[in-house]
Write a protein that holds these residues in place. Sequence first.
Motif, PDB file in Angstrom:
ATOM      1  N   LEU A 134       0.930  -1.076  -0.100  1.00  6.87           N
ATOM      2  CA  LEU A 134       0.049  -0.177  -0.031  1.00  6.87           C
ATOM      3  C   LEU A 134       0.784   0.964   0.165  1.00  6.87           C
ATOM      4  O   LEU A 134       0.737   2.157  -0.606  1.00  6.87           O
ATOM      5  CB  LEU A 134      -0.981  -0.073   1.246  1.00  6.87           C
TER       6      LEU A 134
ATOM      7  N   LYS B 275       2.028   1.729  -3.473  1.00  4.40           N
ATOM      8  CA  LYS B 275       1.102   2.228  -4.294  1.00  4.40           C
ATOM      9  C   LYS B 275       0.848   3.510  -4.243  1.00  4.40           C
ATOM     10  O   LYS B 275       0.941   4.545  -5.282  1.00  4.40           O
ATOM     11  CB  LYS B 275      -0.146   1.330  -4.268  1.00  4.40           C
ATOM     12  N   CYS B 276       0.959   4.309  -3.085  1.00  8.62           N
ATOM     13  CA  CYS B 276       0.667   5.693  -2.665  1.00  8.62           C
ATOM     14  C   CYS B 276       1.789   6.642  -3.094  1.00  8.62           C
ATOM     15  O   CYS B 276       1.549   7.271  -3.641  1.00  8.62           O
ATOM     16  CB  CYS B 276       0.271   5.689  -1.123  1.00  8.62           C
TER      17      CYS B 276
ATOM     18  N   GLU C  27      -4.334  -3.087  -3.298  1.00  5.72           N
ATOM     19  CA  GLU C  27      -4.902  -2.552  -4.431  1.00  5.72           C
ATOM     20  C   GLU C  27      -6.393  -1.991  -3.925  1.00  5.72           C
ATOM     21  O   GLU C  27      -6.766  -0.637  -4.377  1.00  5.72           O
ATOM     22  CB  GLU C  27      -5.045  -3.400  -5.651  1.00  5.72           C
TER      23      GLU C  27
ATOM     24  N   PHE D 109      -6.184   1.018  -1.803  1.00  4.32           N
ATOM     25  CA  PHE D 109      -5.349   2.174  -2.642  1.00  4.32           C
ATOM     26  C   PHE D 109      -6.740   2.612  -3.574  1.00  4.32           C
ATOM     27  O   PHE D 109      -6.868   4.020  -3.387  1.00  4.32           O
ATOM     28  CB  PHE D 109      -4.431   1.605  -3.355  1.00  4.32           C
ATOM     29  N   LYS D 110      -7.360   1.930  -3.923  1.00  4.99           N
ATOM     30  CA  LYS D 110      -8.444   2.491  -4.799  1.00  4.99           C
ATOM     31  C   LYS D 110      -9.691   3.285  -3.854  1.00  4.99           C
ATOM     32  O   LYS D 110      -9.779   4.262  -4.345  1.00  4.99           O
ATOM     33  CB  LYS D 110      -9.317   1.338  -5.324  1.00  4.99           C
TER      34      LYS D 110
ATOM     35  N   CYS E 122      -8.202   6.437  -2.978  1.00  2.00           N
ATOM     36  CA  CYS E 122      -8.204   7.441  -4.162  1.00  2.00           C
ATOM     37  C   CYS E 122      -9.381   8.031  -4.284  1.00  2.00           C
ATOM     38  O   CYS E 122      -9.674   9.162  -4.517  1.00  2.00           O
ATOM     39  CB  CYS E 122      -7.876   6.691  -5.438  1.00  2.00           C
TER      40      CYS E 122
END
Length: 233
Positions: A37, A40-41, A163, A166-167, A170
Amino acid sequence: MKISKLAIDIGHNVQFDGGAVGIRSENELNYEVGTKLIEKCRAEGLNVINCTPKSATSLYDSLNQRVKAANNNNADFFISIHHNLCTGGHGSEILCIPGGRAEEAAKIILTEIAKLGFTNRGVKARNDLFVLKNTNMSAILIECAFCDSPVDMNNYNPESMAEAIFKGICKAFELNVSEDNRSTEQANYYIVVRGDTLYSIAKRYGTTVEKIASLNNIANADIIYEGQKIKVK
């Protein structure tokens, strides 16, 4: 509800503060999801503070270090990654002090996690948890799944969980991310975490050790390292 600096805490994973042990170790799961995570960020340009301590002298010291890291760096939001333990339980839930930004973000993130097939156990009020009540910013604690549940641990994928979170981040914080580009990247590459082998990665993606080794010019299939980006397709 935009942010520029996010505090992420990988739960437990330090002396005097160990996680639950079920079918899989909570420490291991927290670490896998949390590191992915954070990656990804940061890849999307978000300033991330990793609040996980490197060492601790007591449980209080462990928890206090996490809070101080977020507070001292003036983070806009705090997320702690955990996995649950309760014989017979399964599914995902998010804990927070109810009301405002924390609860709003929690509902959005939990919706994304539930899309993976985990039972949505809801956003739950917890005013007593140290990291939630002592951070200056809004904070949530994500119980991704039950580490002792065969329902949850069967084919559990830390990459997919990271993921989904993370979505949710966002969407909750209005980060502009190209979904097409991310989908392609996610499908083609895997980031090695502690305990991985080429055999376990190949099995996960339905391919062979030989093919992955060839795609990545890996001379010795027994040697891969944590954080390594491996092409799997």
